[in-house]
Design a protein around this motif. Structure first.
Motif, PDB file in Angstrom:
ATOM      1  N   LYS A 194      60.642   4.435   0.072  1.00 22.18           N
ATOM      2  CA  LYS A 194      61.959   4.062  -0.448  1.00 22.18           C
ATOM      3  C   LYS A 194      62.172   4.768  -1.775  1.00 22.18           C
ATOM      4  CE  LYS A 194      64.453   0.020  -2.304  1.00 22.18           C
ATOM      5  NZ  LYS A 194      64.367  -1.450  -2.543  1.00 22.18           N
ATOM      6  N   ILE A 195      63.347   5.347  -1.946  1.00 24.89           N
ATOM      7  CA  ILE A 195      63.723   5.926  -3.234  1.00 24.89           C
ATOM      8  C   ILE A 195      65.127   5.440  -3.582  1.00 24.89           C
ATOM      9  CG2 ILE A 195      62.255   7.968  -3.382  1.00 24.89           C
ATOM     10  CD1 ILE A 195      64.347   9.561  -1.935  1.00 24.89           C
ATOM     11  N   THR A 196      65.344   5.231  -4.864  1.00 22.94           N
ATOM     12  CA  THR A 196      66.614   4.675  -5.325  1.00 22.94           C
ATOM     13  C   THR A 196      67.371   5.697  -6.169  1.00 22.94           C
ATOM     14  OG1 THR A 196      65.656   2.450  -5.358  1.00 22.94           O
ATOM     15  CG2 THR A 196      67.693   2.787  -6.587  1.00 22.94           C
ATOM     16  N   PHE A 197      68.660   5.827  -5.873  1.00 22.93           N
ATOM     17  CA  PHE A 197      69.554   6.695  -6.628  1.00 22.93           C
ATOM     18  C   PHE A 197      70.657   5.842  -7.251  1.00 22.93           C
ATOM     19  CE2 PHE A 197      67.691   9.302  -3.319  1.00 22.93           C
ATOM     20  CZ  PHE A 197      67.405  10.509  -3.955  1.00 22.93           C
ATOM     21  N   MET A 254      56.186  12.247  -3.040  1.00 28.76           N
ATOM     22  CA  MET A 254      55.710  12.290  -4.419  1.00 28.76           C
ATOM     23  C   MET A 254      55.742  10.906  -5.059  1.00 28.76           C
ATOM     24  SD  MET A 254      54.651  15.256  -4.758  1.00 28.76           S
ATOM     25  CE  MET A 254      54.175  15.042  -6.480  1.00 28.76           C
ATOM     26  N   SER A 255      56.759  10.123  -4.729  1.00 32.38           N
ATOM     27  CA  SER A 255      56.843   8.761  -5.251  1.00 32.38           C
ATOM     28  C   SER A 255      55.667   7.929  -4.766  1.00 32.38           C
ATOM     29  CB  SER A 255      58.160   8.116  -4.815  1.00 32.38           C
ATOM     30  OG  SER A 255      58.230   6.769  -5.218  1.00 32.38           O
ATOM     31  N   SER A 256      55.305   8.120  -3.506  1.00 35.21           N
ATOM     32  CA  SER A 256      54.180   7.383  -2.935  1.00 35.21           C
ATOM     33  C   SER A 256      52.871   7.782  -3.602  1.00 35.21           C
ATOM     34  CB  SER A 256      54.108   7.641  -1.426  1.00 35.21           C
ATOM     35  OG  SER A 256      52.988   7.004  -0.863  1.00 35.21           O
ATOM     36  N   ILE A 257      52.686   9.081  -3.819  1.00 35.69           N
ATOM     37  CA  ILE A 257      51.470   9.567  -4.481  1.00 35.69           C
ATOM     38  C   ILE A 257      51.390   9.019  -5.902  1.00 35.69           C
ATOM     39  CG2 ILE A 257      50.274  11.609  -5.342  1.00 35.69           C
ATOM     40  CD1 ILE A 257      50.137  11.261  -2.321  1.00 35.69           C
ATOM     41  N   PHE A 258      52.518   9.040  -6.606  1.00 35.72           N
ATOM     42  CA  PHE A 258      52.563   8.551  -7.987  1.00 35.72           C
ATOM     43  C   PHE A 258      52.211   7.068  -8.044  1.00 35.72           C
ATOM     44  CE2 PHE A 258      54.962   6.821 -11.645  1.00 35.72           C
ATOM     45  CZ  PHE A 258      54.365   7.558 -12.662  1.00 35.72           C
ATOM     46  N   ASN A 259      52.766   6.287  -7.104  1.00 35.41           N
ATOM     47  CA  ASN A 259      52.483   4.848  -7.078  1.00 35.41           C
ATOM     48  C   ASN A 259      51.028   4.568  -6.749  1.00 35.41           C
ATOM     49  OD1 ASN A 259      55.129   4.162  -7.692  1.00 35.41           O
ATOM     50  ND2 ASN A 259      55.748   4.046  -5.543  1.00 35.41           N
ATOM     51  N   THR A 260      50.429   5.431  -5.920  1.00 35.70           N
ATOM     52  CA  THR A 260      49.015   5.265  -5.574  1.00 35.70           C
ATOM     53  C   THR A 260      48.132   5.499  -6.788  1.00 35.70           C
ATOM     54  OG1 THR A 260      49.419   5.986  -3.299  1.00 35.70           O
ATOM     55  CG2 THR A 260      47.150   6.097  -4.092  1.00 35.70           C
TER      56      THR A 260
END
Length: 262
Positions: A194-197, A254-260
């Protein structure tokens, strides 16, 4: 003696509450589209491995003995870089057994689309009713992704009515066919996200061949994707890959990697 009621779950499709035993294990994506043994990849080790001279020498030796590059890298991936995350596939207890059975015909329609690689010339031969079932199959899968657990979707009635051909809600689905621009080193990551704009939210769901994004605002014009409802048209354009920008898929990844890491 105190008797505790069995945990109650709310079915995301019919809205009724059921005991745990009356809920189904819903695969997202469908089990036979690449969701049979989901693995986790050590990205740091992956880059170290494929830049290693000893690994390069091993690959050259196996190539000289007649093995294909695909089989060699696949073996390295399986034995050195991945660990089983969901041995039976990624599932969620989001649908009651009755609703899961009802959606089975939609999944069968989508499997036909999947097996034909979504090729417009082939899909043109499908009946319109089958095409609507394909569309509803994908909308329904988004009910099960964990990132959307609190979302009140307005397409429930559209899914529940097998004969419905009208959906005028806020949520659109765009998709692309996977290629090397979407898959790092050819690895098909099927995580959800999920990404938010400022305009709204984008959810992602993918399988071995396609990447789907569900969003409640008009797609950004810089990302080329196929509207899922376009499969109803003759000779629709099937977009392949995410291009140099990476599309929404790269941002979700990238968001998933960052959160991990956090």
């Amino acid at each position: 003696m105190v008797v505790f009621d069995e945990k109650q779950h709310r079915c995301r499709l019919c809205g009724n509450y059921y005991s745990d035993s009356d809920m189904s294990e819903e695969h997202y994506p469908a089990r036979n589209t690449g969701n049979e043994d989901v693995v986790a990849v050590d990205l740091g080790k992956m880059f170290d491995t494929f830049t290693s001279e000893s690994v390069h020498a091993e690959i050259r030796e196996k190539l000289n003995h007649g093995e294909t590059l695909e089989n060699i890298t696949g073996d390295i991936f399986d034995t050195q870089l991945s660990t089983s995350l969901f041995p039976k596939g990624r599932t969620a207890r989001t649908l009651c057994r009755k609703c899961n059975t009802f959606l089975g015909k939609y999944d069968e329609a989508y499997l036909r689309f999947f097996n034909l690689d979504g090729t417009p010339k082939s899909i043109n031969g499908f009946q319109q009713h089958t095409k609507y079932q394909i569309i509803k199959a994908i909308y329904a899968k988004f009910l099960s992704i964990p990132e959307a657990a609190g979302e009140a979707f307005d397409f429930i009635d559209f899914i529940r009515d097998d004969d419905s051909t009208v959906y005028n809600g806020n949520w659109n689905i765009y998709f692309v066919k996977r290629d090397f621009s979407s898959d790092l080193l050819g690895m098909k990551d099927i995580r959800t996200g999920k990404i938010t704009f400022d305009e709204g939210v984008v959810y992602e769901l993918s399988d071995d061949k396609f990447i789907f994004n569900l969003m409640n605002f008009p797609k950004h014009s810089c990302f080329e994707m196929t509207n899922l409802f376009d499969i109803l048209k003759k000779n629709y354009k099937l977009v392949e890959g995410v291009g140099e920008s990476g599309g929404y898929h790269a941002q979700v990844f990238m968001s998933s990697i960052f959160n991990t890491i956090l």
